[in-house]
Structures are given as structure tokens and as C-alpha cells.
Design an enzyme around this catalytic site. Structure first.
Site, PDB file in Angstrom:
ATOM      1  N   ASP A   1      -1.612 -12.974  -1.755  1.00 21.68           N
ATOM      2  CA  ASP A   1      -2.450 -11.833  -2.139  1.00 21.68           C
ATOM      3  C   ASP A   1      -2.814 -11.014  -0.897  1.00 21.68           C
ATOM      4  O   ASP A   1      -3.958 -10.591  -0.732  1.00 21.68           O
ATOM      5  CB  ASP A   1      -3.701 -12.282  -2.891  1.00 21.68           C
ATOM      6  CG  ASP A   1      -4.400 -11.121  -3.611  1.00 21.68           C
ATOM      7  OD1 ASP A   1      -3.793 -10.030  -3.700  1.00 21.68           O
ATOM      8  OD2 ASP A   1      -5.548 -11.302  -4.060  1.00 21.68           O
TER       9      ASP A   1
ATOM     10  N   ARG B   1       0.779  -1.252   0.000  1.00 24.31           N
ATOM     11  CA  ARG B   1       0.000   0.000   0.000  1.00 24.31           C
ATOM     12  C   ARG B   1       0.804   1.293   0.000  1.00 24.31           C
ATOM     13  O   ARG B   1       0.203   2.367   0.026  1.00 24.31           O
ATOM     14  CB  ARG B   1      -0.959   0.015   1.204  1.00 24.31           C
ATOM     15  CG  ARG B   1      -1.885  -1.187   1.321  1.00 24.31           C
ATOM     16  CD  ARG B   1      -2.734  -1.382   0.099  1.00 24.31           C
ATOM     17  NE  ARG B   1      -3.816  -2.344   0.313  1.00 24.31           N
ATOM     18  CZ  ARG B   1      -4.516  -2.912  -0.651  1.00 24.31           C
ATOM     19  NH1 ARG B   1      -4.250  -2.624  -1.912  1.00 24.31           N
ATOM     20  NH2 ARG B   1      -5.489  -3.765  -0.372  1.00 24.31           N
TER      21      ARG B   1
ATOM     22  N   GLY C   1     -10.413  -7.459  -0.052  1.00 25.19           N
ATOM     23  CA  GLY C   1      -9.038  -7.786   0.298  1.00 25.19           C
ATOM     24  C   GLY C   1      -8.917  -8.193   1.747  1.00 25.19           C
ATOM     25  O   GLY C   1      -9.736  -7.809   2.584  1.00 25.19           O
TER      26      GLY C   1
END
Length: 444
Positions: free
Chosen positions: A303, A65, A322
Site C-alpha cells: 500500500d 500517483r 499514506g
């Protein structure tokens, strides 16, 4: 004078030679000797009696991120979560803000990660309609894992939905490219199938057909251009059967959550199990396991895609897709090893040898003399309960909260340095970019 910096002794070693008792000697960050080293000396001896030493686990799909979304993760916190879970290296994704689509944004991330991340790393560069002419040079930058393309929209604004755009990207590059394979045109047409407040409608909207249709389009383009593709996070049984006939161009990633969870998770976890592509019913989970068993699946990636609780708590479909995963990849999969779902050697193949084979990582992915001393040390008999409180991701939660597993990472060794031991961080950040055989720097 000591012969070696460190000797890890009395462990069961799992490597190219099989599985058996062996010592591992480290000198200057590299593996220097293997075997019975009882007569040799080192500055440090680490007794690993009862433990297994695996090649360092490489998680080839994480979203940390940074930049732009650091309220839910950054390179430091994400990599801390990685090493606490036994992961020695990661491939990080480009859907940041700004997007990682240029030399400037890529090199800024390399600088931000060097000696700040706790594990070694590589970054993907996002492929777009706008940067296609630069991709041939960008994919050869030091520390680049390759090009990543989103054919279906997910978190962030990277998207190349059309065949012409994907074909142009494939024609421009020479390395293996990674793809999020969901058909954006079908997703747009099916939005009416989302039910307000009901995350179990997520796999109805993002149906198996949405994934399979896109994967068929992608494989056709790979054959047309003669290029290699890596299809990320396979979520359907049908894709696994289809891809078995196209292994000449396509490599396949599967995730722990698609191998572990099924449709019942929506009742227990609600939006906290919302992912793209979705967790589906047990028939698809079993089909993915079949691909692990028969070898169609090449590698595992977590992931890891963290969001805050506030973002997950929005009513579906405004809730974010997510979940965290890098810290739980090793224990969840070791629990499957103990349950007989896959062998320990198959786990090693999917988390170290596989990434080495597919992406040509220089000096990583094996326990062999001359390779980096990246080691994941595990206790296969240790039972632990996964807790939100132990998650080092800034998001602070895991879908496996309260799940008890058998098999646990007890040591993370990166280039010979013990970074994590028995749940404690023992070495400051020394993360370095990985090197790749297809993009080695020229030396004078």
C-alpha cells in the site's frame, strides 16, 4: 556458442521444489533450466554464493500517483523505488487525476509506463456508479489487474459507498475485484471523534467496527452475486477471524506496516504513520499475524501511498493519509523472517505464488522452466539500517528511518535483465505490462 544468456550460480533457490542449492539459467528472458548447471555455458555467469534466489516479488498494491499528483510520485520514481527494494512487478491503483476509470485513461497509463517503469506492472481500473456498464470490457484490457472499489473514502475521489452500487459492479464483472473496505456511512457519522492536532485519534475515528462492518457487507454481496473479492490491507483481528469463514469468495491482503507498527508509532511518528485503514494497537497487529500463520492471509501488499512532507506536516486531520512502502517491503519482511515470525517459503507464497494464484498472472510468480526470469536475490544475513536518504520515492521519506533490519535485497532481475545489483541501478527502464490468464489477447 553459449547455451544460455545468464546462469545464476551457487545460490540457495526457494521455489515449488522447496529450498536448496541450485543454479538458474536464463534464455531470452525466460527461465530455461534449473539444477546443477556446472557443465553448462552462458554469456554471463553471476556468482550468488551465500545468497538466496526467490521468485520475483510482486507488490500488488501501490499508488504511484501518475497522472495528476506527480509532485509526490510518478511511474518512473515509484518503480525505481520498487526495484531498489527487490520488487520485480507492481499492481498500481486508479485514484489518480484524472481517475483511471475509462479505456482512454487506462491506456494512457499503459503507454506512460511501457519502457519507462523499471519493473513490470499492471494497473487497476476504478469501479464507479458511472462506468459500471463498461466494466466487463475494461477488466479484460491488456495489462489490467482487475477492478478496484473504494467503499470508504481515502486519497482521491473514487467512492462507491452503497450496497446497490457494489452489487451492480460485482454483477457486471467476472474477475476478482479488490476493495478498500471501510464503511463510509460510519466514517461520516464518527467524524466528531477526530481530535484536532492528535493523529492518535485516527484509529478511534476509523475504528475496528468501521472496517469489520464494511467487510461483512462486502462478503454478503460477494455471496449474493457469486463473485470473488479481494479485501485489501486488513487492519483488525476481528476481520481476520471473520474472513476465515468466507475463504470461498474472499482473498485477503495484509501490509508490512500493519504487521510491524502499533499504537506507540503515533508518539514517535505523528502524522507520518497516518494511514487508511489505520495502524492500530498490538492486539490487532497480533491478530493479523495469526492470519498469516494460519493461512487466512493470502498475500502481502505495501500500500505504497506517498505524500510530501508538507502534506504530512499539516495538523491532523488535514494531514494526508499514506506512507511509502514499496522499497521497504522486502527488508522489513525479511527481518520478520529472521525473527521467526514467518518462514522464507511463506514469504515467497505471499509475494509471488500468492499473486499468481489469486490473479492468474501469465508466466510470473514461480521459478520454473518457461516462466519469466523474474528473480529477487537476497542476503538473509546482511544487516542494514533503513534511511530516508536512500528512499527513491519522490516523497523522500520512510516511517522506518533509522530502523536496522537483518535481510536485504541485493539483486532485482526482471525478465532476465539485472535491473538492480548491490544497490545500484544497472539497466535502463524496460518495464512491460503483465499478462493475465483471464484476459489473454486473442491470436490469429
Amino acid at each position: 556458442m553459449a547455451q544460455y544468456d545468464t546462469i545464476f550460480k551457487n545460490a540457495t533457490l526457494v521455489n515449488h521444489d522447496g529450498e536448496g542449492l541450485a543454479d538458474v539459467a536464463v534464455r531470452a528472458g525466460r527461465i530455461a533450466a534449473l539444477g546443477d548447471l556446472s557443465g553448462d555455458s552462458a554469456r554471463e555467469i553471476v556468482d550468488c554464493t551465500g545468497l538466496h534466489i526467490l521468485p520475483g516479488v510482486i507488490d500488488t498494491q501501490v499508488h504511484f500517483r501518475e497522472p495528476g499528483l506527480t509532485h509526490k510520485e510518478d511511474l518512473e520514481s515509484g518503480s525505481l523505488s520498487a526495484v531498489m527494494g527487490g520488487v520485480t512487478g507492481v499492481f498500481e491503483m486508479p485514484n489518480t487525476n484524472p481517475l483511471t476509470t475509462s479505456r482512454e485513461t487506462f491506456e494512457a497509463k499503459i503507454a506512460a509506463g511501457t519502457n519507462r517503469m523499471h519493473c513490470d506492472f499492471a494497473f487497476y481500473i476504478g469501479g464507479t456508479h458511472e462506468n459500471v456498464d463498461e466494466l466487463a470490457a475494461l477488466e479484460r484490457l491488456p495489462g489490467c489487474a482487475g477492478i478496484k472499489v473504494f467503499m470508504g473514502s481515502s486519497t482521491g475521489s473514487l467512492l462507491v459507498a452503497d450496497d446497490d452500487g457494489v452489487e451492480n459492479i460485482l454483477n457486471a464483472i467476472s474477475r476478482r475485484a479488490a476493495f478498500h473496505s471501510e464503511d463510509e456511512f460510519m466514517l461520516e457519522a464518527r467524524k466528531h471523534l477526530r481530535v484536532e492536532g492528535d493523529p492518535s485519534s485516527h484509529p478511534v475515528w476509523r475504528s475496528p467496527e468501521v472496517a469489520l462492518n464494511c467487510t461483512k457487507r462486502l462478503v454478503a454481496l460477494a455471496h449474493k452475486t457469486g463473485k470473488r473479492i479481494h479485501v485489501l490491507h486488513i487492519s483488525t483481528a476481528e476481520e481476520m477471524v471473520y474472513l476465515a469463514d468466507h475463504k470461498d469468495v474472499a482473498s485477503v491482503e495484509v501490509t508490512p506496516h500493519h504487521l510491524t507498527l502499533d499504537e506507540t508509532a503515533y508518539e514517535r511518528l505523528g502524522t507520518y504513520v497516518q494511514m487508511n485503514p489505520p495502524v492500530r494497537d498490538a492486539i490487532h497487529r497480533d491478530g493479523i499475524w495469526a492470519g498469516v500463520s494460519n493461512g487466512v492471509a493470502d498475500i502481502l501488499g505495501s500500500d505504497h501511498a506517498p505524500h510530501t512532507r508538507e502534506e504530512k506536516d499539516h495538523a491532523y486531520p488535514a494531514s494526508h493519509s499514506g506512507m511509502t512502502g514499496v522499497q521497504t517491503l522486502v527488508p522489513i519482511m525479511l527481518d520478520h523472517v529472521n525473527a521467526g515470525k514467518l518462514s522464507l517459503q511463506r514469504f515467497v507464497d505471499m509475494t509471488s505464488a500468492g499473486p499468481n494464484r489469486l490473479f492468474g498472472i501469465a508466466n510470473k510468480g514461480r521459478i520454473a522452466v518457461g516462466y519469466d526470469a523474474d528473480l529477487t536475490i537476497v542476503d538473509l544475513k546482511r544487516r542494514e539500517t533503513i534511511r530516508n536518504a536512500d528512499v527513491k520515492s519522490r516523497a523522500g521519506w520512510t516511517p522506518y528511518d533509522g530502523v536496522t533490519v537483518t535481510g536485504w535485497p541485493v539483486g532485482t532481475i526482471v525478465r532476465g535483465k539485472t535491473v538492480m545489483w548491490q544497490g545500484e541501478l544497472v539497466t535502463a527502464s524496460t518495464g512491460q505490462p503483465m499478462r493475465f490468464l483471464e484476459a489473454l489477447p486473442q491470436q490469429a
